[in-house]
Design an enzyme around this catalytic site. Structure first.
Site, PDB file in Angstrom:
ATOM      1  N   GLY A  36     -27.469   5.010  15.521  1.00 15.67           N
ATOM      2  CA  GLY A  36     -26.954   4.078  14.526  1.00 15.67           C
ATOM      3  C   GLY A  36     -27.544   2.478  15.099  1.00 15.67           C
ATOM      4  N   TYR A 145     -28.655  21.416  14.917  1.00 15.68           N
ATOM      5  CA  TYR A 145     -28.307  20.634  13.970  1.00 15.68           C
ATOM      6  C   TYR A 145     -27.457  21.668  13.194  1.00 15.68           C
ATOM      7  CZ  TYR A 145     -27.933  17.236  10.201  1.00 15.68           C
ATOM      8  OH  TYR A 145     -27.643  16.471   9.141  1.00 15.68           O
ATOM      9  N   ARG A 186     -37.799  10.844   9.252  1.00 11.61           N
ATOM     10  CA  ARG A 186     -37.621  11.391   7.961  1.00 11.61           C
ATOM     11  C   ARG A 186     -38.738  10.778   7.015  1.00 11.61           C
ATOM     12  NH1 ARG A 186     -31.089  11.208   7.650  1.00 11.61           N
ATOM     13  NH2 ARG A 186     -31.405   9.243   8.793  1.00 11.61           N
TER      14      ARG A 186
END
Ligand SMILES: NC(=O)c1ccc[n+]([C@@H]2O[C@H](COP(=O)([O-])OP(=O)(O)OC[C@H]3O[C@@H](n4cnc5c(N)ncnc54)[C@H](O)[C@@H]3O)[C@@H](O)[C@H]2O)c1
Length: 313
Positions: A36, A145, A186
């Site tokens: 982040g 993940y 992404r």
């Protein structure tokens, strides 16, 4: 309510903080900035009802005072991020989720965890419904993940069953919008970056694999509703409008007026061939469905990325 949010400096976490504060709640935000960014929370620093602590949730920690709700969003989420941080990803889904569950238990708070459509792996059932148990390769590159999230779901259910904790599990499908990282690999930021900078647009495989894209404000609305519901089993949150990756690339090219050519690269290992949520459960249990059309959501996202380029120039 006083809500503790982990992963608050991330893409979805920061929008969730905005929504919670907007609804009049107090937010205690936690993040270790693994993936982040401080920039995502800059507009909230100093705002009444908001506080931030730099905290790795896999380490022991405490939050002083009462807590009504614990929202556990911390985890690398893009393939690029979790392939770069496979151990941290497994740790945050296991140790981190356990620490957040303990916090909820100690504080007698409710608990929500953000899981993922990756729990379905390369699905044999289409569209994906919550009762489908998935087709995950437990030792493939993405398993750090997928299995981390499957563990997070399992331990959340164990705390619910063993301790009666009020828990919710959101299975999030591809979400996009402002504050995504341009370089996180992404497909939405990748295509937008390529289109806005007149670079070739990279399509993996033949581009016939499908995805569906949910705008972040719709997703956050679903999370907010789920957080207040009594539904203990997973709920899919995503946009059921499905398109092939090639159609999506062409859509972005037309929308941005880019002249980029489309180039093809080999499909990554274990890349799911199709992805579309069945959202019947979210509709009936939460009264939720996405409202923002792709064109509107993309316009907002393009404006955000153009703003970033302008401020960097
Ligand atoms: N964006 C999507 O399309 C999508 C899809 C499915 C699931 N999800 C889930 O939603 C959540 C948020 O995803 P996102 O897209 O905002 O990702 P993101 O990477 O932008 O945000 C995740 C945040 O978690 C933080 N974090 C990671 N490990 C941590 C740790 N040990 N302690 C404290 N903070 C830590 C990161 O620094 C980051 O700010 C994740 O749990 C993700 O798995 C997202």
């Amino acid at each position: 309510m006083r809500i503790v949010v982990s992963g608050a400096a991330g893409f979805i976490g920061s929008h969730f903080c905005d929504r919670a504060l907007g609804e009049g709640h107090t937010v205690v935000a936690l993040d270790n900035f693994l993936t982040g960014s401080q920039r995502n929370l800059e507009h909230l620093i100093g705002r009444s009802g908001f506080s931030f602590t730099r905290q790795d949730i896999t380490e022991p920690f405490n939050v002083a005072g009462t807590v009504d709700c614990v929202v556990n969003m911390a985890s690398p989420a893009s393939p690029k991020d979790y392939l770069e941080h496979p151990i941290e990803t497994l740790d945050v889904g296991s140790l981190g989720t356990r620490n957040m569950l303990e916090l909820a238990l100690t504080k007698k708070a409710r608990f929500l965890v953000t899981s993922t459509s990756e729990c379905y792996g390369d699905p044999m059932v289409h569209p994906q419904v919550e009762t489908y148990w998935g087709n995950v390769n437990p030792v493939g590159p993405r398993s750090c993940y997928d299995e981390s999230k499957r563990f997070a779901e399992a331990i959340t259910m164990a705390y619910h069953r063993k301790h009666g904790l009020r828990t919710n599990i959101a299975r999030i499908f591809n979400t996009y919008g402002p504050r995504m990282k341009l370089d996180d690999g992404r497909v939405v930021p990748a295509f937008l970056d390529q289109a806005l900078h007149s670079k070739p647009m990279t399509v993996f495989g033949t581009g016939s694999q499908t995805r569906s894209f949910c705008y972040v404000s719709d997703l956050v609305d679903g999370l907010y509703r789920l957080m207040q519901s009594d539904e203990r089993y997973p709920v899919n949150l995503g946009n059921p409008r499905e398109m092939t990756i090639l159609e999506f690339a062409e859509h972005i090219r037309a929308m941005t007026g880019a002249k980029s050519e489309i180039v093809y690269e080999p499909l990554p290992e274990d890349d799911p061939k199709q992805r579309r949520p069945d959202i019947s459960k979210a509709k009936s249990v939460l009264g939720w469905e996405p409202r923002v059309p792709l064109e509107d959501g993309l316009r907002e996202t393009v404006a955000y990325f153009q703003g970033l380029s302008a401020s960097a120039a």
